[in-house]
Design an enzyme around this catalytic site. Structure first.
Site, PDB file in Angstrom:
ATOM      1  N   GLY A   1       1.649  -2.617   8.756  1.00  0.00           N
ATOM      2  CA  GLY A   1       0.804  -1.851   7.835  1.00  0.00           C
ATOM      3  C   GLY A   1       0.736  -2.613   6.524  1.00  0.00           C
ATOM      4  O   GLY A   1       1.762  -2.777   5.862  1.00  0.00           O
TER       5      GLY A   1
ATOM      6  N   GLY B   1      -1.369  -1.846   3.915  1.00  0.00           N
ATOM      7  CA  GLY B   1      -2.191  -1.070   2.976  1.00  0.00           C
ATOM      8  C   GLY B   1      -1.546  -0.952   1.613  1.00  0.00           C
ATOM      9  O   GLY B   1      -0.879  -1.888   1.146  1.00  0.00           O
TER      10      GLY B   1
ATOM     11  N   HIS C   1      11.057  15.815   5.024  1.00  0.00           N
ATOM     12  CA  HIS C   1      10.242  15.295   3.913  1.00  0.00           C
ATOM     13  C   HIS C   1       8.978  16.138   3.820  1.00  0.00           C
ATOM     14  O   HIS C   1       7.957  15.828   4.419  1.00  0.00           O
ATOM     15  CB  HIS C   1       9.886  13.831   4.176  1.00  0.00           C
ATOM     16  CG  HIS C   1       9.074  13.216   3.075  1.00  0.00           C
ATOM     17  ND1 HIS C   1       9.432  13.280   1.737  1.00  0.00           N
ATOM     18  CD2 HIS C   1       7.922  12.510   3.113  1.00  0.00           C
ATOM     19  CE1 HIS C   1       8.535  12.656   1.013  1.00  0.00           C
ATOM     20  NE2 HIS C   1       7.604  12.186   1.819  1.00  0.00           N
TER      21      HIS C   1
ATOM     22  N   ILE D   1       1.087   0.834   0.388  1.00  0.00           N
ATOM     23  CA  ILE D   1       2.545   0.642   0.331  1.00  0.00           C
ATOM     24  C   ILE D   1       2.916  -0.746   0.863  1.00  0.00           C
ATOM     25  O   ILE D   1       3.724  -1.459   0.267  1.00  0.00           O
ATOM     26  CB  ILE D   1       3.284   1.724   1.131  1.00  0.00           C
ATOM     27  CG1 ILE D   1       2.976   3.118   0.570  1.00  0.00           C
ATOM     28  CG2 ILE D   1       4.793   1.487   1.091  1.00  0.00           C
ATOM     29  CD1 ILE D   1       3.617   4.254   1.330  1.00  0.00           C
TER      30      ILE D   1
ATOM     31  N   SER E   1       5.894   5.901   7.456  1.00  0.00           N
ATOM     32  CA  SER E   1       4.675   6.675   7.748  1.00  0.00           C
ATOM     33  C   SER E   1       4.951   8.175   7.874  1.00  0.00           C
ATOM     34  O   SER E   1       6.017   8.584   8.347  1.00  0.00           O
ATOM     35  CB  SER E   1       4.041   6.158   9.041  1.00  0.00           C
ATOM     36  OG  SER E   1       3.914   4.744   9.010  1.00  0.00           O
ATOM     37  N   ASN E   2       3.967   8.947   7.471  1.00  0.00           N
ATOM     38  CA  ASN E   2       4.094  10.409   7.538  1.00  0.00           C
ATOM     39  C   ASN E   2       3.417  10.987   8.782  1.00  0.00           C
ATOM     40  O   ASN E   2       2.516  10.357   9.339  1.00  0.00           O
ATOM     41  CB  ASN E   2       3.400  11.038   6.311  1.00  0.00           C
ATOM     42  CG  ASN E   2       4.354  11.251   5.146  1.00  0.00           C
ATOM     43  OD1 ASN E   2       5.537  11.506   5.350  1.00  0.00           O
ATOM     44  ND2 ASN E   2       3.844  11.124   3.940  1.00  0.00           N
TER      45      ASN E   2
ATOM     46  N   ASN F   1      -1.420   9.851  13.345  1.00  0.00           N
ATOM     47  CA  ASN F   1      -0.347   8.866  13.134  1.00  0.00           C
ATOM     48  C   ASN F   1       0.600   8.765  14.323  1.00  0.00           C
ATOM     49  O   ASN F   1       1.250   7.745  14.519  1.00  0.00           O
ATOM     50  CB  ASN F   1       0.394   9.170  11.838  1.00  0.00           C
ATOM     51  CG  ASN F   1      -0.442   8.804  10.619  1.00  0.00           C
ATOM     52  OD1 ASN F   1      -1.539   8.244  10.752  1.00  0.00           O
ATOM     53  ND2 ASN F   1       0.052   9.136   9.433  1.00  0.00           N
TER      54      ASN F   1
HETATM   55  O1  TXD Z   1       8.138   9.067   1.487  1.00  0.00           O
HETATM   56  C1  TXD Z   1       7.392   8.759   2.428  1.00  0.00           C
HETATM   57  N1  TXD Z   1       7.897   8.431   3.631  1.00  0.00           N
HETATM   58  C2  TXD Z   1       5.887   8.764   2.219  1.00  0.00           C
HETATM   59  C3  TXD Z   1       5.146   7.970   3.270  1.00  0.00           C
HETATM   60  C4  TXD Z   1       5.483   8.424   0.842  1.00  0.00           C
HETATM   61  C5  TXD Z   1       4.158   8.073   0.615  1.00  0.00           C
HETATM   62  C6  TXD Z   1       3.214   7.693   1.709  1.00  0.00           C
HETATM   63  N2  TXD Z   1       3.709   8.002   3.028  1.00  0.00           N
HETATM   64  C7  TXD Z   1       2.931   7.563   4.201  1.00  0.00           C
HETATM   65  O2  TXD Z   1       2.973   6.158   4.409  1.00  0.00           O
HETATM   66  C8  TXD Z   1       1.464   7.889   4.161  1.00  0.00           C
HETATM   67  O3  TXD Z   1       1.240   9.265   4.376  1.00  0.00           O
HETATM   68  C9  TXD Z   1       0.961   7.022   5.305  1.00  0.00           C
HETATM   69  O4  TXD Z   1       1.214   7.668   6.523  1.00  0.00           O
HETATM   70  C10 TXD Z   1       1.843   5.777   5.182  1.00  0.00           C
HETATM   71  C11 TXD Z   1       1.169   4.600   4.536  1.00  0.00           C
HETATM   72  O5  TXD Z   1       0.661   4.975   3.299  1.00  0.00           O
HETATM   73  P1  TXD Z   1      -0.327   3.950   2.517  1.00  0.00           P
HETATM   74  O6  TXD Z   1      -0.640   4.558   1.201  1.00  0.00           O
HETATM   75  O7  TXD Z   1       0.219   2.565   2.584  1.00  0.00           O
HETATM   76  O8  TXD Z   1      -1.622   4.037   3.454  1.00  0.00           O
HETATM   77  P2  TXD Z   1      -2.812   2.959   3.583  1.00  0.00           P
HETATM   78  O9  TXD Z   1      -3.026   2.288   2.276  1.00  0.00           O
HETATM   79  O10 TXD Z   1      -3.919   3.668   4.271  1.00  0.00           O
HETATM   80  O11 TXD Z   1      -2.195   1.865   4.581  1.00  0.00           O
HETATM   81  C12 TXD Z   1      -1.974   2.152   5.934  1.00  0.00           C
HETATM   82  C13 TXD Z   1      -2.270   0.877   6.699  1.00  0.00           C
HETATM   83  C14 TXD Z   1      -3.766   0.469   6.617  1.00  0.00           C
HETATM   84  O12 TXD Z   1      -3.868  -0.826   6.078  1.00  0.00           O
HETATM   85  C15 TXD Z   1      -4.237   0.524   8.055  1.00  0.00           C
HETATM   86  O13 TXD Z   1      -5.172  -0.478   8.389  1.00  0.00           O
HETATM   87  C16 TXD Z   1      -2.937   0.317   8.798  1.00  0.00           C
HETATM   88  O14 TXD Z   1      -1.994   1.086   8.084  1.00  0.00           O
HETATM   89  N3  TXD Z   1      -2.989   0.735  10.197  1.00  0.00           N
HETATM   90  C17 TXD Z   1      -2.302   0.108  11.157  1.00  0.00           C
HETATM   91  N4  TXD Z   1      -1.443  -0.929  11.068  1.00  0.00           N
HETATM   92  C18 TXD Z   1      -0.920  -1.320  12.259  1.00  0.00           C
HETATM   93  N5  TXD Z   1      -1.185  -0.737  13.462  1.00  0.00           N
HETATM   94  C19 TXD Z   1      -2.037   0.298  13.533  1.00  0.00           C
HETATM   95  N6  TXD Z   1      -2.310   0.874  14.737  1.00  0.00           N
HETATM   96  C20 TXD Z   1      -2.637   0.769  12.351  1.00  0.00           C
HETATM   97  N7  TXD Z   1      -3.519   1.770  12.067  1.00  0.00           N
HETATM   98  C21 TXD Z   1      -3.716   1.732  10.741  1.00  0.00           C
END
Ligand code: TXD
Length: 308
Positions: A9, A11, A175, A13, A119-120, A95
């Site tokens: 991932g 994105g 969480h 984070i 991831s959430n 997710n």
């Molecule tokens: O405390 C905690 N655990 C939480 C977690 C705190 C804040 C955010 N939390 C969760 O982390 C949030 O609810 C998301 O489920 C994740 C990632 O958050 P982020 O803000 O980084 O999300 P983005 O910017 O959308 O990035 C997610 C990336 C994006 O680039 C997608 O293209 C990629 O995930 N993605 C994938 N990567 C690999 N494999 C697959 N299948 C895939 N699908 C999407």
């Protein structure tokens, strides 16, 4: 031999993780994402900045799991983030599909890695990763409690106008809205916080901590918090990579601890070279136990919706 840290991932984070891990020279970084060009572009940009900060590490991006081969630590942020009006639980269906793919990819290409899931909905996602990957429980841990605890620490420090370094806090359980900020264990340089703040102020801080994620989502409108989650995950990664044996609130697989069996929930644990080396059971009073049990039940309800 440098560590190899794979970020699944790339994105919001993932980008902060890559930059902080690389520039702190924790190890070589490979960013994996499904979006063509995204991991490669972010990696190239950070690599070109490395001379300025003197970071001698390799930073690369890939859309193929072959690229994570040999990683000894994996941090998973793949998945959708919340938008205003969404709960973390609303992300489960989408997710879950992603986490299954990720767990298979990491199992097949980095089978010996320690894994931090971000991831959430966190407690369900880390459970899913563990079940699908088949990795031992000490090598699969979830990041949430460190973030929730640092939020509580911040609010206390701001209210008292003291250094954030001197505030310690533990937030346990799932969480989400049912998280359990353990006020009795919150101190300022060892001084119990209830000697320094009124019950009213403490309650307000507890409620703000529970809602802190949503507060940022409402302001950003396009996504959720990403810097504080990233640095929270890095504190866990660093404790594993450097065998620091920090005591941190993490989502760990409980098999009897705290009366929980077979679920990942936030508990204090020792993080070192062997990953989750042990869970520390702190005494909970009747009110804390009731809140913790309710939080565990919420996690159970979520996990029961998972069909693997
Ligand atoms: O405390 C905690 N655990 C939480 C977690 C705190 C804040 C955010 N939390 C969760 O982390 C949030 O609810 C998301 O489920 C994740 C990632 O958050 P982020 O803000 O980084 O999300 P983005 O910017 O959308 O990035 C997610 C990336 C994006 O680039 C997608 O293209 C990629 O995930 N993605 C994938 N990567 C690999 N494999 C697959 N299948 C895939 N699908 C999407």
């Amino acid at each position: 031999m440098r560590n190899k840290i794979a970020l699944i991932g790339g994105g919001n984070i993932g980008g902060v993780l890559a930059e902080q891990i690389a520039y702190r020279e924790l190890g070589d970084v490979v960013i994996f994402d499904v979006v063509e060009g995204l991991p490669q572009g972010k990696a190239l940009d950070m690599a070109e900045g490395a001379p300025v900060v003197g970071a001698d590490v390799r930073i690369s991006g890939t859309n193929s799991y072959e690229g994570i081969a040999g990683a000894n630590l994996v941090i998973v942020t793949a998945g959708l983030a919340r938008k205003p009006g969404m709960s973390r639980d609303d992300l489960l269906a989408t997710n879950l599909k992603i986490m299954k793919q990720v767990a298979e990819g990491v199992r097949d290409h980095a089978p010996d890695a320690y894994v931090i899931v971000v991831s959430n909905p966190l407690d369900a996602m880390v459970y899913t990763f563990k079940e699908v990957s088949g990795f031992p429980k000490n090598r699969v841990v979830g990041m949430a409690g460190v973030l929730d605890s640092t939020r509580l620490r911040s609010f206390v420090a701001w209210e008292l106008d003291v250094s954030v370094e001197d505030v310690t806090a533990l937030v346990l359980g799932g969480h989400g809205d049912t998280m359990v900020p353990l006020v009795r264990y919150c101190t300022v340089a060892g001084i119990p916080v209830d000697r320094l703040l009124s019950a009213e102020k403490i309650n307000a801080i507890v409620e703000r901590t529970k809602a802190a994620g949503g507060e940022v989502v409402a302001l950003l409108k396009t996504g959720s918090a990403f810097v504080s989650p990233a640095v929270s995950a890095i504190s866990m990664a660093e404790s594993i990579l450097k065998d620091k044996k920090r005591v941190l609130a993490c989502a760990c697989l409980c098999e009897g601890e705290y009366g929980v069996d077979g679920l990942y929930v936030g508990v204090p644990c020792v993080l070192g070279a062997a990953g989750v080396e042990r869970i520390i059971e702190v005494e909970l009073n009747a009110e804390e136990q009731k809140m913790f049990d309710a939080s565990v039940e919420h996690v159970r309800t979520l996990v029961e919706q998972i069909q693997l």
